[in-house]
Design a protein around this motif. Structure first.
Motif, PDB file in Angstrom:
ATOM      1  N   GLY A 183     108.252  23.892 -87.757  1.00  0.00           N
ATOM      2  CA  GLY A 183     109.370  24.140 -88.903  1.00  0.00           C
ATOM      3  C   GLY A 183     110.491  24.985 -88.456  1.00  0.00           C
ATOM      4  O   GLY A 183     111.487  25.238 -89.328  1.00  0.00           O
ATOM      5  N   LYS A 184     110.408  25.513 -87.064  1.00  0.00           N
ATOM      6  CA  LYS A 184     111.698  26.183 -86.666  1.00  0.00           C
ATOM      7  C   LYS A 184     112.643  25.485 -85.656  1.00  0.00           C
ATOM      8  O   LYS A 184     111.935  24.606 -84.965  1.00  0.00           O
ATOM      9  N   GLU A 185     113.687  25.832 -85.441  1.00  0.00           N
ATOM     10  CA  GLU A 185     114.356  25.483 -84.382  1.00  0.00           C
ATOM     11  C   GLU A 185     113.958  26.046 -83.042  1.00  0.00           C
ATOM     12  O   GLU A 185     113.210  26.982 -82.717  1.00  0.00           O
ATOM     13  N   ARG A 186     114.314  25.087 -81.865  1.00  0.00           N
ATOM     14  CA  ARG A 186     113.730  25.546 -80.635  1.00  0.00           C
ATOM     15  C   ARG A 186     114.717  27.027 -80.236  1.00  0.00           C
ATOM     16  O   ARG A 186     115.878  26.892 -80.449  1.00  0.00           O
ATOM     17  N   GLU A 187     114.063  27.928 -79.516  1.00  0.00           N
ATOM     18  CA  GLU A 187     114.921  29.044 -79.241  1.00  0.00           C
ATOM     19  C   GLU A 187     114.938  29.582 -77.945  1.00  0.00           C
ATOM     20  O   GLU A 187     113.723  29.422 -77.245  1.00  0.00           O
ATOM     21  N   PHE A 188     115.558  30.240 -77.446  1.00  0.00           N
ATOM     22  CA  PHE A 188     115.716  30.702 -76.126  1.00  0.00           C
ATOM     23  C   PHE A 188     114.598  31.845 -75.995  1.00  0.00           C
ATOM     24  O   PHE A 188     114.451  32.812 -76.867  1.00  0.00           O
ATOM     25  N   MET A 226     103.149  35.882 -69.889  1.00  0.00           N
ATOM     26  CA  MET A 226     103.171  36.431 -71.010  1.00  0.00           C
ATOM     27  C   MET A 226     102.014  37.229 -71.399  1.00  0.00           C
ATOM     28  O   MET A 226     100.879  36.947 -71.153  1.00  0.00           O
ATOM     29  N   ASN A 227     102.266  38.598 -71.538  1.00  0.00           N
ATOM     30  CA  ASN A 227     101.480  39.563 -71.694  1.00  0.00           C
ATOM     31  C   ASN A 227     101.405  40.130 -73.355  1.00  0.00           C
ATOM     32  O   ASN A 227     102.380  39.875 -73.739  1.00  0.00           O
ATOM     33  N   SER A 228     100.305  40.640 -73.659  1.00  0.00           N
ATOM     34  CA  SER A 228     100.468  41.265 -75.000  1.00  0.00           C
ATOM     35  C   SER A 228     100.937  40.267 -76.000  1.00  0.00           C
ATOM     36  O   SER A 228     101.619  40.683 -76.978  1.00  0.00           O
ATOM     37  N   LEU A 229     100.225  39.179 -76.003  1.00  0.00           N
ATOM     38  CA  LEU A 229     100.799  38.035 -77.052  1.00  0.00           C
ATOM     39  C   LEU A 229     100.299  38.333 -78.254  1.00  0.00           C
ATOM     40  O   LEU A 229      99.390  39.020 -78.591  1.00  0.00           O
ATOM     41  N   LYS A 230     101.370  37.807 -79.048  1.00  0.00           N
ATOM     42  CA  LYS A 230     101.100  37.958 -80.647  1.00  0.00           C
ATOM     43  C   LYS A 230     101.110  36.630 -81.205  1.00  0.00           C
ATOM     44  O   LYS A 230     101.548  35.683 -80.883  1.00  0.00           O
ATOM     45  N   PRO A 231     100.662  36.488 -82.423  1.00  0.00           N
ATOM     46  CA  PRO A 231     100.560  35.128 -83.254  1.00  0.00           C
ATOM     47  C   PRO A 231     101.794  34.619 -83.488  1.00  0.00           C
ATOM     48  O   PRO A 231     101.897  33.639 -83.427  1.00  0.00           O
ATOM     49  N   GLU A 232     102.833  35.631 -83.568  1.00  0.00           N
ATOM     50  CA  GLU A 232     104.332  34.901 -83.580  1.00  0.00           C
ATOM     51  C   GLU A 232     104.779  34.386 -82.386  1.00  0.00           C
ATOM     52  O   GLU A 232     105.913  33.673 -82.285  1.00  0.00           O
ATOM     53  N   ASP A 233     103.871  34.361 -81.497  1.00  0.00           N
ATOM     54  CA  ASP A 233     104.239  33.657 -79.971  1.00  0.00           C
ATOM     55  C   ASP A 233     103.794  32.525 -80.248  1.00  0.00           C
ATOM     56  O   ASP A 233     104.288  31.583 -79.111  1.00  0.00           O
ATOM     57  N   THR A 234     103.103  31.899 -81.164  1.00  0.00           N
ATOM     58  CA  THR A 234     102.744  30.487 -81.061  1.00  0.00           C
ATOM     59  C   THR A 234     103.739  29.570 -81.203  1.00  0.00           C
ATOM     60  O   THR A 234     104.677  29.838 -82.160  1.00  0.00           O
TER      61      THR A 234
END
Length: 120
Positions: A42-47, A81-89
């Motif tokens: 549901g979101k745009e591709r981001e850098f 990628m370390n210390s991953l968060k749910p928002e990194d999904t």
């Protein structure tokens, strides 16, 4: 023409780590700036991050947690990628582009993407 193939995605718990790889073939790999982008549902591709000859750039949300690197001998760019968060999904994509006017300019070539899912 450049072909890009990502790998290394998966399911990980919050706080965990993953390393993504992007194998490039075709045009001379070392002449390109390379970058990772991501797209959540549901979101745009981001850098996310980019790398040139000696410089790296990161979006603020991943600074201090993600590291982009490249191995020109293997024509491969990595995203640790370390210390991953749910928002990194998101689905993470590799891109071959260039730098101009102080920013990364996406090129035409994209990989197929690799899914990263971070559970809470």
């Amino acid at each position: 023409q450049v072909q890009l193939v990502e790998s290394g995605g998966g399911l990980v718990q919050a706080g965990g780590s993953l390393r993504l790889s992007c194998a490039a073939s075709g045009r001379t790999f070392s002449s390109n700036a390379m970058a990772w982008f991501r797209q959540a549902p549901g979101k745009e591709r981001e850098f996310v991050a980019a790398i040139g000859w000696s410089m790296t750039y990161y979006v603020d949300a991943v600074k201090g947690r993600f590291t982009i690197s490249r191995d020109n001998a293997k024509n491969t760019v990595y995203l640790q990628m370390n210390s991953l968060k749910p928002e990194d999904t998101a689905v993470y994509y590799c891109n071959a582009g260039s730098f101009g006017s102080g920013r990364y300019i996406p090129g035409t070539y994209w990989g197929q993407g690799t899914q990263v899912t971070v559970s809470s």
